[in-house]
Design a protein around this motif. Structure first.
Motif, PDB file in Angstrom:
ATOM      1  N   UNK A  24      43.488  -4.056  -1.301  1.00 31.31           N
ATOM      2  CA  UNK A  24      42.096  -4.024  -0.863  1.00 31.31           C
ATOM      3  C   UNK A  24      41.165  -3.983  -2.072  1.00 31.31           C
ATOM      4  N   UNK A  25      40.185  -4.885  -2.062  1.00 30.08           N
ATOM      5  CA  UNK A  25      39.117  -4.891  -3.067  1.00 30.08           C
ATOM      6  C   UNK A  25      37.798  -4.595  -2.375  1.00 30.08           C
ATOM      7  N   UNK A  26      37.122  -3.568  -2.819  1.00 29.80           N
ATOM      8  CA  UNK A  26      35.754  -3.300  -2.388  1.00 29.80           C
ATOM      9  C   UNK A  26      34.880  -3.656  -3.597  1.00 29.80           C
ATOM     10  N   UNK A  27      34.243  -4.837  -3.593  1.00 32.95           N
ATOM     11  CA  UNK A  27      33.570  -5.353  -4.782  1.00 32.95           C
ATOM     12  C   UNK A  27      32.643  -4.395  -5.522  1.00 32.95           C
ATOM     13  N   UNK A  28      31.917  -3.487  -4.874  1.00 35.26           N
ATOM     14  CA  UNK A  28      31.085  -2.574  -5.656  1.00 35.26           C
ATOM     15  C   UNK A  28      31.875  -1.651  -6.593  1.00 35.26           C
ATOM     16  N   UNK A  29      33.170  -1.526  -6.363  1.00 34.68           N
ATOM     17  CA  UNK A  29      33.989  -0.631  -7.175  1.00 34.68           C
ATOM     18  C   UNK A  29      34.665  -1.310  -8.363  1.00 34.68           C
ATOM     19  N   UNK A  30      34.504  -2.624  -8.504  1.00 34.99           N
ATOM     20  CA  UNK A  30      35.151  -3.368  -9.586  1.00 34.99           C
ATOM     21  C   UNK A  30      34.184  -4.391 -10.170  1.00 34.99           C
ATOM     22  N   UNK A  31      34.140  -4.533 -11.494  1.00 44.50           N
ATOM     23  CA  UNK A  31      33.381  -5.658 -12.050  1.00 44.50           C
ATOM     24  C   UNK A  31      34.100  -6.959 -11.671  1.00 44.50           C
ATOM     25  N   UNK A  32      33.373  -8.029 -11.339  1.00 45.25           N
ATOM     26  CA  UNK A  32      34.032  -9.273 -10.920  1.00 45.25           C
ATOM     27  C   UNK A  32      35.077  -9.783 -11.917  1.00 45.25           C
ATOM     28  N   UNK A  33      34.829  -9.641 -13.210  1.00 46.49           N
ATOM     29  CA  UNK A  33      35.794 -10.114 -14.208  1.00 46.49           C
ATOM     30  C   UNK A  33      37.123  -9.375 -14.084  1.00 46.49           C
ATOM     31  N   UNK A  34      37.063  -8.091 -13.781  1.00 43.82           N
ATOM     32  CA  UNK A  34      38.294  -7.304 -13.642  1.00 43.82           C
ATOM     33  C   UNK A  34      39.076  -7.713 -12.402  1.00 43.82           C
ATOM     34  N   UNK A  35      38.383  -8.096 -11.348  1.00 38.24           N
ATOM     35  CA  UNK A  35      39.050  -8.463 -10.098  1.00 38.24           C
ATOM     36  C   UNK A  35      39.991  -9.637 -10.304  1.00 38.24           C
ATOM     37  N   UNK A  36      39.572 -10.634 -11.080  1.00 35.01           N
ATOM     38  CA  UNK A  36      40.434 -11.786 -11.325  1.00 35.01           C
ATOM     39  C   UNK A  36      41.738 -11.397 -11.998  1.00 35.01           C
ATOM     40  N   UNK A  37      41.658 -10.578 -13.031  1.00 32.14           N
ATOM     41  CA  UNK A  37      42.861 -10.139 -13.732  1.00 32.14           C
ATOM     42  C   UNK A  37      43.762  -9.289 -12.861  1.00 32.14           C
ATOM     43  N   UNK A  38      43.156  -8.408 -12.085  1.00 29.14           N
ATOM     44  CA  UNK A  38      43.936  -7.560 -11.181  1.00 29.14           C
ATOM     45  C   UNK A  38      44.627  -8.414 -10.125  1.00 29.14           C
ATOM     46  N   UNK A  39      43.910  -9.403  -9.589  1.00 26.94           N
ATOM     47  CA  UNK A  39      44.493 -10.284  -8.562  1.00 26.94           C
ATOM     48  C   UNK A  39      45.703 -11.033  -9.110  1.00 26.94           C
ATOM     49  N   UNK A  40      45.601 -11.514 -10.333  1.00 26.02           N
ATOM     50  CA  UNK A  40      46.715 -12.245 -10.947  1.00 26.02           C
ATOM     51  C   UNK A  40      47.937 -11.343 -11.095  1.00 26.02           C
ATOM     52  N   UNK A  41      47.736 -10.149 -11.601  1.00 23.66           N
ATOM     53  CA  UNK A  41      48.840  -9.198 -11.776  1.00 23.66           C
ATOM     54  C   UNK A  41      49.429  -8.803 -10.419  1.00 23.66           C
ATOM     55  N   UNK A  42      48.568  -8.583  -9.441  1.00 21.54           N
ATOM     56  CA  UNK A  42      49.040  -8.202  -8.105  1.00 21.54           C
ATOM     57  C   UNK A  42      49.928  -9.291  -7.501  1.00 21.54           C
ATOM     58  N   UNK A  43      49.509 -10.545  -7.627  1.00 23.35           N
ATOM     59  CA  UNK A  43      50.328 -11.641  -7.098  1.00 23.35           C
ATOM     60  C   UNK A  43      51.671 -11.702  -7.813  1.00 23.35           C
ATOM     61  N   UNK A  44      51.669 -11.543  -9.118  1.00 26.16           N
ATOM     62  CA  UNK A  44      52.911 -11.577  -9.902  1.00 26.16           C
ATOM     63  C   UNK A  44      53.865 -10.455  -9.499  1.00 26.16           C
ATOM     64  N   UNK A  45      53.327  -9.407  -8.902  1.00 31.54           N
ATOM     65  CA  UNK A  45      54.139  -8.250  -8.540  1.00 31.54           C
ATOM     66  C   UNK A  45      54.382  -8.097  -7.045  1.00 31.54           C
ATOM     67  N   UNK A  46      54.145  -9.158  -6.274  1.00 34.47           N
ATOM     68  CA  UNK A  46      54.595  -9.184  -4.893  1.00 34.47           C
ATOM     69  C   UNK A  46      53.600  -8.853  -3.805  1.00 34.47           C
ATOM     70  N   UNK A  47      52.325  -8.707  -4.140  1.00 33.43           N
ATOM     71  CA  UNK A  47      51.321  -8.505  -3.090  1.00 33.43           C
ATOM     72  C   UNK A  47      51.297  -9.751  -2.209  1.00 33.43           C
ATOM     73  N   UNK A  48      51.070  -9.584  -0.915  1.00 33.77           N
ATOM     74  CA  UNK A  48      51.067 -10.713   0.013  1.00 33.77           C
ATOM     75  C   UNK A  48      49.687 -11.298   0.284  1.00 33.77           C
ATOM     76  N   UNK A  49      48.635 -10.488   0.179  1.00 36.13           N
ATOM     77  CA  UNK A  49      47.284 -10.964   0.476  1.00 36.13           C
ATOM     78  C   UNK A  49      46.276  -9.943  -0.044  1.00 36.13           C
ATOM     79  N   UNK A  50      45.030 -10.365  -0.089  1.00 36.57           N
ATOM     80  CA  UNK A  50      43.947  -9.487  -0.506  1.00 36.57           C
ATOM     81  C   UNK A  50      42.981  -9.273   0.652  1.00 36.57           C
ATOM     82  N   UNK A  51      42.637  -8.015   0.882  1.00 36.58           N
ATOM     83  CA  UNK A  51      41.602  -7.663   1.842  1.00 36.58           C
ATOM     84  C   UNK A  51      40.341  -7.375   1.028  1.00 36.58           C
TER      85      UNK A  51
END
Length: 90
Positions: A24-51
């Motif tokens: 789960x990403x609540x955009x006010x809690x993350x800078x947009x630039x950080x979200x991209x990097x986190x999403x990439x790492x999450x996918x590499x580690x088996x997350x199925x989807x983003x809410x």
């Protein structure tokens, strides 16, 4: 109700043997630039989807930028869950 592509993917994966893990990403809690990097790492580690969404402040440019960063850095589905009527976006 017409079933969408993401809904069908979720149901198929559950039918194949279990649950899914969403991040789960609540955009006010993350800078947009950080979200991209986190999403990439999450996918590499088996997350199925983003809410994405949830709070009242997850809207407008902030929400659009977050969704764009996830899309640019991951091939996983982005599932919106609005916190209010103004959190709908394109």
């Amino acid at each position: 109700m017409q079933e969408g592509k993401i809904y069908r993917q979720i149901i198929e994966k559950i039918a194949q043997g279990g649950g899914l893990t969403f991040m789960q990403f609540d955009p006010p809690n993350y800078p947009p630039q950080a979200i991209g990097g986190i999403a990439k790492i999450a996918e590499e580690n088996g997350i199925d989807a983003f809410a994405v969404g949830g709070s009242l402040n997850a809207q407008g440019k902030l929400l659009n930028d977050a969704l764009k960063q996830i899309k640019e850095n991951s091939s996983l589905p982005r599932i919106m869950f609005p916190g209010n009527m103004r959190t709908k976006t394109l």
